[in-house]
Design an enzyme around this catalytic site. Structure first.
Site, mmCIF file in Angstrom:
data_model
loop_
_atom_site.group_PDB
_atom_site.id
_atom_site.type_symbol
_atom_site.label_atom_id
_atom_site.label_comp_id
_atom_site.label_asym_id
_atom_site.label_seq_id
_atom_site.Cartn_x
_atom_site.Cartn_y
_atom_site.Cartn_z
ATOM 1 N N ALA A 114 0.809 -1.238 0.000
ATOM 2 C CA ALA A 114 0.000 0.000 0.000
ATOM 3 C C ALA A 114 0.832 1.273 0.000
ATOM 4 O O ALA A 114 0.269 2.377 0.069
ATOM 5 C CB ALA A 114 -1.007 0.041 1.158
ATOM 6 N N ALA A 115 2.155 1.171 -0.110
ATOM 7 C CA ALA A 115 2.964 2.403 -0.169
ATOM 8 C C ALA A 115 2.612 3.200 -1.424
ATOM 9 O O ALA A 115 2.453 4.426 -1.373
ATOM 10 C CB ALA A 115 4.444 2.063 -0.153
ATOM 11 N N GLY A 116 2.461 2.496 -2.550
ATOM 12 C CA GLY A 116 2.091 3.179 -3.796
ATOM 13 C C GLY A 116 0.699 3.785 -3.704
ATOM 14 O O GLY A 116 0.449 4.877 -4.226
ATOM 15 N N ASP A 117 -0.213 3.096 -3.031
ATOM 16 C CA ASP A 117 -1.579 3.610 -2.872
ATOM 17 C C ASP A 117 -1.581 4.846 -1.961
ATOM 18 O O ASP A 117 -2.295 5.820 -2.209
ATOM 19 C CB ASP A 117 -2.492 2.534 -2.259
ATOM 20 C CG ASP A 117 -2.539 1.269 -3.118
ATOM 21 O OD1 ASP A 117 -2.438 1.399 -4.359
ATOM 22 O OD2 ASP A 117 -2.672 0.172 -2.547
HETATM 23 O O1 RIB Z 1 -1.587 -2.164 -3.375
HETATM 24 C C1 RIB Z 1 -1.718 -3.063 -2.292
HETATM 25 C C2 RIB Z 1 -2.967 -3.867 -2.440
HETATM 26 O O2 RIB Z 1 -2.856 -4.695 -3.579
HETATM 27 C C3 RIB Z 1 -3.268 -4.828 -1.313
HETATM 28 O O3 RIB Z 1 -3.974 -4.215 -0.262
HETATM 29 C C4 RIB Z 1 -4.004 -5.958 -1.998
HETATM 30 O O4 RIB Z 1 -5.341 -6.055 -1.638
HETATM 31 C C5 RIB Z 1 -3.838 -5.696 -3.483
HETATM 32 O O5 RIB Z 1 -4.974 -5.148 -4.043
#
Ligand code: RIB
Length: 312
Positions: free
Chosen positions: A251-254
């Site tokens: 989730a760092a990119g998110d």
């Molecule tokens: O970007 C991370 C996410 O990728 C995770 O939370 C997982 O669910 C996948 O969708």
């Protein structure tokens, strides 16, 4: 006072099965793991949480199954104040799941089972209503491509800018690129879409320029510990990453994409918004899990300033 922007996120919701292991097993090998935890994730949910924790009003367009995972994901998003009036519940498909294997080295490997994410459908009238007044549509590729393309077109009609993070990678139509205000790609995605090698900041500039030549407004290439390269009309910059002890990059990119979108929507320029995203991602990687590790605006404010940017 900084204005509170409205951001619409279209994307996936997954329950992450976080399996902590000393290292990934070899083919045919059986290994003893450390622990297993169920944690909220999915790129759409993570980006929505990042936007909300940075102070935006957020509406999420997504689909879950009618099951315990779907309810737990909705409960978690509601605690972040995310508007779920457009969230769909599938009566037959299960909520999406992702197996996240996290090694002691902080390397991760992720396999997604899309489940209900794959049956998301939207009509143009609903999209127009949901996008009304929003400054950005933020979306990725864990939702069906036709729905993503439909939403991008609807956002353009509504005068809403699009921040697109094409992950996981899929072949994309040529007509998409000119509709994108901001494209956020990692080095692998940049290389594949631009058709050139990307492992250095200089190569990221070449890839970013190739993608801009297709009509993208500005290109942001994330290079992990090397930092982030931005390419826009005014030139290119390398924003170095903060030095931190990473334990989990999930989730760092998110987190980066959400913080970037909010800062842009608040009127910051690309350089300042990128620095904000880098500081947010630096917090995320020091914690384990996806949505649980995404920082609030106050936690980002408490970080050291991002290192000065340079010419790549
Ligand atoms: O970007 C991370 C996410 O990728 C995770 O939370 C997982 O669910 C996948 O969708």
């Amino acid at each position: 006072m900084t204005p509170t922007p409205t951001i619409v996120v279209l994307g996936s919701l997954n329950m992450d099965l976080l399996l902590r292991v000393p290292r990934a097993p070899e083919a045919g090998e059986t290994l003893l793991g450390h622990s297993l935890a169920l944690l909220p994730g999915g790129k759409g949910g993570n980006q929505a949480v990042s936007c909300a924790r940075q102070g935006a009003h957020v509406r999420l367009l997504a689909r879950v199954g009618r099951d315990a995972d779907g309810q737990a994901l909705q409960d978690a998003l509601a605690r972040d104040g995310i508007a779920l009036d457009a969230l769909q519940v599938d009566d037959t498909e299960a909520t999406g799941r992702a197996l996240v294997m996290l090694e002691d080295s902080a390397q991760n490997r992720i396999v997604v089972l899309p489940g209900a994410n794959a049956t998301l459908q939207l009509d143009d009238a609903d999209l127009a209503r949901h996008l009304q007044g929003a400054s950005f549509l933020v979306t990725q590729l864990e939702s069906p491509l036709p729905v993503v393309l439909q939403a991008v077109a609807a956002a353009r009609r509504a005068g809403c800018r699009v921040l697109f993070n094409p992950s996981p990678m899929l072949p994309l139509p040529d007509g998409l690129w000119p509709q994108l205000d901001t494209l956020v790609v990692n080095e692998v995605e940049a290389a594949a879409y631009a058709g050139c090698a990307v492992s250095t900041p200089a190569e990221a500039v070449v890839a970013g320029q190739a993608l801009r030549a297709r009509g993208v407004g500005r290109v942001v290439v994330t290079l992990g510990a090397l930092g982030v390269v931005t390419v826009e009309q005014g030139g290119c910059r390398l924003q170095p990453a903060l030095r931190v002890q990473a334990v989990d990059t999930t989730a760092a990119g998110d987190t980066f994409a959400g913080a970037l979108a909010v800062a842009l929507a608040q009127g910051q320029d690309l350089a300042a918004a990128t620095a904000r995203g880098v500081r947010a991602a630096a917090v995320c990687v020091t914690r384990v899990g996806a949505q649980v590790s995404i920082p609030t605006a106050a936690e980002v404010d408490a970080q050291p300033a991002a290192p000065a940017a340079s010419t790549p």
